[in-house]
Motif scaffolding. Structure first.
Motif, PDB file in Angstrom:
ATOM      1  N   GLN A 182       0.822  -1.206   0.000  1.00 18.40           N
ATOM      2  CA  GLN A 182       0.000   0.000   0.000  1.00 18.40           C
ATOM      3  C   GLN A 182       0.862   1.265   0.000  1.00 18.40           C
ATOM      4  N   VAL A 183       1.950   1.247   0.771  1.00 21.33           N
ATOM      5  CA  VAL A 183       2.855   2.398   0.763  1.00 21.33           C
ATOM      6  C   VAL A 183       3.463   2.577  -0.628  1.00 21.33           C
ATOM      7  N   ALA A 184       3.851   1.478  -1.250  1.00 27.62           N
ATOM      8  CA  ALA A 184       4.398   1.558  -2.611  1.00 27.62           C
ATOM      9  C   ALA A 184       3.360   2.125  -3.576  1.00 27.62           C
ATOM     10  N   ASP A 185       2.117   1.697  -3.422  1.00 26.59           N
ATOM     11  CA  ASP A 185       1.058   2.205  -4.293  1.00 26.59           C
ATOM     12  C   ASP A 185       0.843   3.706  -4.086  1.00 26.59           C
ATOM     13  N   ILE A 186       0.880   4.143  -2.824  1.00 25.11           N
ATOM     14  CA  ILE A 186       0.705   5.572  -2.532  1.00 25.11           C
ATOM     15  C   ILE A 186       1.836   6.380  -3.158  1.00 25.11           C
ATOM     16  N   LEU A 187       3.058   5.898  -3.045  1.00 22.89           N
ATOM     17  CA  LEU A 187       4.187   6.597  -3.647  1.00 22.89           C
ATOM     18  C   LEU A 187       4.057   6.651  -5.174  1.00 22.89           C
ATOM     19  N   ALA A 188       3.577   5.560  -5.767  1.00 28.78           N
ATOM     20  CA  ALA A 188       3.409   5.540  -7.219  1.00 28.78           C
ATOM     21  C   ALA A 188       2.306   6.500  -7.656  1.00 28.78           C
ATOM     22  N   VAL A 205      -3.081   5.045 -14.026  1.00 27.20           N
ATOM     23  CA  VAL A 205      -4.101   5.561 -13.120  1.00 27.20           C
ATOM     24  C   VAL A 205      -3.566   6.853 -12.506  1.00 27.20           C
ATOM     25  N   HIS A 206      -4.316   7.933 -12.633  1.00 26.45           N
ATOM     26  CA  HIS A 206      -3.870   9.226 -12.134  1.00 26.45           C
ATOM     27  C   HIS A 206      -4.804   9.703 -11.022  1.00 26.45           C
ATOM     28  N   ALA A 207      -4.228   9.997  -9.868  1.00 24.01           N
ATOM     29  CA  ALA A 207      -4.992  10.496  -8.726  1.00 24.01           C
ATOM     30  C   ALA A 207      -5.163  12.003  -8.866  1.00 24.01           C
ATOM     31  N   VAL A 208      -6.398  12.445  -9.007  1.00 22.58           N
ATOM     32  CA  VAL A 208      -6.696  13.871  -9.199  1.00 22.58           C
ATOM     33  C   VAL A 208      -7.720  14.296  -8.155  1.00 22.58           C
ATOM     34  N   PRO A 209      -7.322  15.207  -7.236  1.00 21.18           N
ATOM     35  CA  PRO A 209      -5.961  15.709  -7.009  1.00 21.18           C
ATOM     36  C   PRO A 209      -5.118  14.687  -6.246  1.00 21.18           C
ATOM     37  N   GLY A 210      -3.853  14.959  -6.134  1.00 19.10           N
ATOM     38  CA  GLY A 210      -2.941  14.093  -5.410  1.00 19.10           C
ATOM     39  C   GLY A 210      -1.637  13.890  -6.152  1.00 19.10           C
ATOM     40  N   GLU A 211      -1.716  13.511  -7.416  1.00 15.10           N
ATOM     41  CA  GLU A 211      -0.516  13.311  -8.208  1.00 15.10           C
ATOM     42  C   GLU A 211       0.277  14.613  -8.320  1.00 15.10           C
ATOM     43  N   ALA A 212       1.595  14.505  -8.135  1.00 11.09           N
ATOM     44  CA  ALA A 212       2.506  15.655  -8.225  1.00 11.09           C
ATOM     45  C   ALA A 212       2.190  16.733  -7.193  1.00 11.09           C
ATOM     46  N   SER A 213       1.557  16.344  -6.079  1.00  6.57           N
ATOM     47  CA  SER A 213       1.209  17.315  -5.030  1.00  6.57           C
ATOM     48  C   SER A 213       2.396  17.678  -4.147  1.00  6.57           C
ATOM     49  N   GLY A 214       3.447  16.861  -4.206  1.00 13.08           N
ATOM     50  CA  GLY A 214       4.595  17.110  -3.340  1.00 13.08           C
ATOM     51  C   GLY A 214       4.466  16.538  -1.950  1.00 13.08           C
ATOM     52  N   LEU A 215       3.388  15.808  -1.672  1.00 15.86           N
ATOM     53  CA  LEU A 215       3.202  15.204  -0.353  1.00 15.86           C
ATOM     54  C   LEU A 215       4.268  14.147  -0.085  1.00 15.86           C
ATOM     55  N   THR A 216       4.741  14.110   1.165  1.00 19.97           N
ATOM     56  CA  THR A 216       5.672  13.078   1.609  1.00 19.97           C
ATOM     57  C   THR A 216       4.982  12.223   2.662  1.00 19.97           C
ATOM     58  N   PRO A 217       4.845  10.922   2.443  1.00 19.00           N
ATOM     59  CA  PRO A 217       4.256  10.065   3.480  1.00 19.00           C
ATOM     60  C   PRO A 217       5.163   9.963   4.709  1.00 19.00           C
ATOM     61  N   TRP A 218       4.550   9.989   5.879  1.00 15.98           N
ATOM     62  CA  TRP A 218       5.220   9.735   7.149  1.00 15.98           C
ATOM     63  C   TRP A 218       4.728   8.384   7.654  1.00 15.98           C
ATOM     64  N   ILE A 219       5.646   7.511   8.031  1.00 19.77           N
ATOM     65  CA  ILE A 219       5.268   6.175   8.481  1.00 19.77           C
ATOM     66  C   ILE A 219       5.313   6.135  10.007  1.00 19.77           C
ATOM     67  N   ALA A 270       8.714   0.070  10.549  1.00 14.19           N
ATOM     68  CA  ALA A 270      10.061   0.639  10.591  1.00 14.19           C
ATOM     69  C   ALA A 270      10.867   0.231   9.375  1.00 14.19           C
ATOM     70  N   GLU A 271      10.711  -1.027   8.960  1.00  9.69           N
ATOM     71  CA  GLU A 271      11.468  -1.515   7.808  1.00  9.69           C
ATOM     72  C   GLU A 271      11.022  -0.834   6.515  1.00  9.69           C
ATOM     73  N   VAL A 272       9.705  -0.662   6.344  1.00 11.08           N
ATOM     74  CA  VAL A 272       9.189  -0.018   5.137  1.00 11.08           C
ATOM     75  C   VAL A 272       9.628   1.444   5.084  1.00 11.08           C
ATOM     76  N   ALA A 273       9.510   2.136   6.221  1.00 12.46           N
ATOM     77  CA  ALA A 273       9.925   3.542   6.263  1.00 12.46           C
ATOM     78  C   ALA A 273      11.388   3.686   5.896  1.00 12.46           C
ATOM     79  N   GLY A 274      12.232   2.810   6.431  1.00  7.80           N
ATOM     80  CA  GLY A 274      13.652   2.882   6.129  1.00  7.80           C
ATOM     81  C   GLY A 274      13.957   2.543   4.684  1.00  7.80           C
ATOM     82  N   ALA A 275      13.390   1.443   4.201  1.00  5.42           N
ATOM     83  CA  ALA A 275      13.679   0.993   2.840  1.00  5.42           C
ATOM     84  C   ALA A 275      13.194   1.984   1.793  1.00  5.42           C
ATOM     85  N   ARG A 276      12.120   2.711   2.106  1.00  5.54           N
ATOM     86  CA  ARG A 276      11.569   3.690   1.161  1.00  5.54           C
ATOM     87  C   ARG A 276      12.144   5.092   1.356  1.00  5.54           C
ATOM     88  N   GLY A 277      13.000   5.261   2.363  1.00  4.69           N
ATOM     89  CA  GLY A 277      13.592   6.573   2.593  1.00  4.69           C
ATOM     90  C   GLY A 277      12.575   7.611   3.008  1.00  4.69           C
TER      91      GLY A 277
END
Length: 370
Positions: A172-178, A191-205, A214-221
């Protein structure tokens, strides 16, 4: 080192009050928090209990509209009860209304319940109670009984569509980033998320242990928030696991850690201890009575019996209670031990005025420590 200080709010409903008053208090507190210099104002997601923060995106919109500068976000959206697309679209819309002020926090609470039901969640390790350079690290509370209770299983069915199966959290985190980056496809179709795509949002885990979050947050930076206020036994391990797994990304070149803490500040220690009297009873209701009750009045709350106190001793021992100097010293120790880049504090009191006073005193003391 003085790091930024932020607020996590559950919109607690006090005994004798209702959700409307709790939500008004949340907006009022956010407006004061902005004046007092807090960096972020995060709201939690909880359902079916005496806290009013059940729909974070809706509440974030109200808070952001009532403030001007403070960042506002979720701590955190429970991905097990929603879809990646719904999250990106709703937070993308918030970002359009309030550019540069929205934090998208993600958690896997809903998935943990499914793991318990399937017998996949191992018991918490039996780690002895200890202290690390002034920070209490208590023995673990085993959440399996709580998460697998018939009541919890029944209520969880209301949060998802019939027969719905939550996807893997990492996926799900990978999908959100994509979706945020515009590279998401289904069977080869974009599939384009409107609005959302290119919004500049950064997910916080958000995470409570050294497990998948913790592993997903680290591996995804991505930035990581460790919940010392909920799971003080494993928060330090979670931070270590995140740093060990960290890989630089377009979002971060190095790890970014936020650690949460329960605090209650008053003008003097005796007053703070009195205002904190209901805390153990409130946590006990969460762990043993089916969910958070309306926050009790310290003047009338019944004390816990010894066997009840044993259920919540870890949370009582790790709530930072006292005057501003005492609490600031404990927060400084927590920051030193975890190496946190930011701290986020949460306070529950029966009276709104006492909660305001707690945050005000802490903010003035913290900024004065710079």
């Amino acid at each position: 080192m003085t790091v930024p200080l932020s607020i996590l709010d559950l919109s607690p409903i006090s005994a004798g009050c209702d959700a409307a008053s709790a939500l008004r208090n949340t907006v009022d507190l956010a407006q004061h928090a902005e004046q007092w210099g807090y960096q972020r104002y995060w709201v939690a997601e909880h359902h079916f209990v005496a806290v009013a923060s059940s729909a974070p995106a809706v509440l974030i919109g109200q808070i952001a509209a009532a403030t001007e500068r403070i960042r506002v976000g979720a701590a955190a959206v429970q991905l097990g009860y929603t879809t990646a697309l719904a999250v990106v679209e709703s937070f993308g819309m918030l970002e359009q209304f309030h550019p540069g002020r929205i934090d998208l926090g993600l958690g896997r609470s809903g998935q943990r319940r499914k793991e318990v039901e399937r017998g996949e969640l191992p018991p918490r390790p039996d780690v002895p109670w200890r202290e690390v350079d002034g920070v209490v690290v208590p023995s673990a509370f085993d959440t399996r009984t709580l998460l697998s209770s018939p009541r919890m299983r029944a209520l969880a069915t209301v949060l998802t569509q019939p027969e719905a199966v939550p996807p893997d959290f990492g996926q799900q985190v990978a999908d959100i980033l994509a979706l945020l980056g515009g590279s998401y496809t289904v069977d080869g179709y974009p599939v384009h998320a409107v609005p959302g795509e290119a919004s500049g949002l950064t997910p916080w885990i958000f995470g409570s242990s050294k497990g998948q979050s913790a592993e997903v947050a680290g591996a995804r930076g991505l930035p990581f928030v460790a919940s010392y206020h909920i799971t003080p036994s494993s928060a330090l391990d979670a931070v270590h696991a995140y740093r060990a797994a960290f890989v630089p990304s377009a979002h971060l070149s190095e790890p970014h850690v936020v650690v949460s803490a329960d605090v209650l500040v008053a003008d003097d220690s005796a007053t703070a201890r009195h205002l904190a009297t209901p805390f153990g009873r409130w946590v006990y209701s969460i762990r043993a009575e089916g969910g958070a009750v309306p926050y009790p009045d310290p003047d009338t709350v019944e004390p816990l019996a010894d066997d009840q106190r044993a259920v919540v001793e870890d949370r009582i021992a790790t709530q930072f209670v006292g005057d501003a100097d005492e609490v600031a010293d404990k927060l400084t120790a927590l920051q030193r031990v975890t190496g946190a880049d930011e701290l986020v504090v949460t306070t529950a009191t029966h009276r709104h005025a006492d909660r305001l006073r707690s945050y005000e005193l802490l903010a003035k003391r913290w900024s004065g420590a710079a």
